[in-house]
Design an enzyme around this catalytic site. Sequence first.
Site, mmCIF file in Angstrom:
data_model
loop_
_atom_site.group_PDB
_atom_site.id
_atom_site.type_symbol
_atom_site.label_atom_id
_atom_site.label_comp_id
_atom_site.label_asym_id
_atom_site.label_seq_id
_atom_site.Cartn_x
_atom_site.Cartn_y
_atom_site.Cartn_z
ATOM 1 N N ASP A 71 -10.661 1.217 13.830
ATOM 2 C CA ASP A 71 -9.520 1.072 13.443
ATOM 3 C C ASP A 71 -9.063 2.867 13.716
ATOM 4 O O ASP A 71 -9.870 3.875 13.590
ATOM 5 C CB ASP A 71 -9.719 1.111 11.620
ATOM 6 C CG ASP A 71 -7.967 0.742 10.761
ATOM 7 O OD1 ASP A 71 -7.314 1.584 11.079
ATOM 8 O OD2 ASP A 71 -7.595 -0.227 10.944
ATOM 9 N N ASN A 91 -4.224 -9.525 6.558
ATOM 10 C CA ASN A 91 -2.784 -9.228 5.845
ATOM 11 C C ASN A 91 -2.575 -10.474 6.521
ATOM 12 O O ASN A 91 -2.053 -9.754 7.341
ATOM 13 C CB ASN A 91 -2.514 -7.682 6.096
ATOM 14 C CG ASN A 91 -3.619 -7.275 4.982
ATOM 15 O OD1 ASN A 91 -4.541 -7.762 4.468
ATOM 16 N ND2 ASN A 91 -4.269 -5.526 5.725
ATOM 17 N N GLN A 99 0.693 -7.060 5.760
ATOM 18 C CA GLN A 99 0.093 -6.229 7.155
ATOM 19 C C GLN A 99 1.478 -5.972 7.462
ATOM 20 O O GLN A 99 2.410 -5.863 7.347
ATOM 21 C CB GLN A 99 0.655 -8.458 7.726
ATOM 22 C CG GLN A 99 0.794 -7.730 9.798
ATOM 23 C CD GLN A 99 -0.152 -9.586 10.110
ATOM 24 O OE1 GLN A 99 0.953 -10.548 8.660
ATOM 25 N NE2 GLN A 99 0.029 -9.655 11.167
ATOM 26 N N HIS A 113 -5.087 -8.434 12.941
ATOM 27 C CA HIS A 113 -6.176 -8.544 13.225
ATOM 28 C C HIS A 113 -7.387 -8.569 11.717
ATOM 29 O O HIS A 113 -6.330 -8.647 10.922
ATOM 30 C CB HIS A 113 -6.293 -6.927 13.690
ATOM 31 C CG HIS A 113 -4.996 -6.355 12.342
ATOM 32 N ND1 HIS A 113 -3.429 -6.710 12.359
ATOM 33 C CD2 HIS A 113 -5.107 -5.367 11.206
ATOM 34 C CE1 HIS A 113 -2.852 -6.177 11.775
ATOM 35 N NE2 HIS A 113 -3.763 -5.331 10.978
ATOM 36 N N HIS A 120 -10.268 -7.078 8.648
ATOM 37 C CA HIS A 120 -10.869 -6.119 8.714
ATOM 38 C C HIS A 120 -11.733 -5.507 8.761
ATOM 39 O O HIS A 120 -12.206 -7.131 7.238
ATOM 40 C CB HIS A 120 -9.433 -5.393 8.131
ATOM 41 C CG HIS A 120 -7.823 -4.417 7.573
ATOM 42 N ND1 HIS A 120 -8.225 -3.589 8.319
ATOM 43 C CD2 HIS A 120 -7.215 -5.641 8.016
ATOM 44 C CE1 HIS A 120 -6.852 -2.966 8.430
ATOM 45 N NE2 HIS A 120 -6.276 -4.546 8.342
#
Length: 128
Positions: free
Chosen positions: A35, A91, A98, A104, A106
């Site tokens: 990230d 999210n 989001q 994506h 996490h």
Amino acid sequence: MNELEINKVQNCPFCNPDSSRDIIVESDTAYAIFDKFPVNQGHALIIPKRHCADYFDLSFIEQSACVFLLNTVKDIVKDKFNPDGLNVGINVGEKGGQTVDHVHIHLIPRYNGDVDDPRGGVRGVIPS
């Protein structure tokens, strides 16, 4: 696809990842990177290659590819960063938190002392 959708894809940071960022691992349908704004050291993202905003709109094959990479990245993160725990989160939608309109997942390593009381894990996103 209308012009607005094409622009979203062209401007999507996950459809057009920064070439200076290393890919941790990838498959034909997904890839993983660390990230850019990590919550903790080792925070990684698992991203399908096809532009899609909602995880639940991915095909079963795309979801499976993401989960496979999630497990692979978990092993890499555990070996490299030695976390004490992990959070996994997706999210979905603006109200779900989001901020990038591309799916994506996490993978967030957790460490002793990173928060006063980690009980509840992801439930801590909504205070009280």
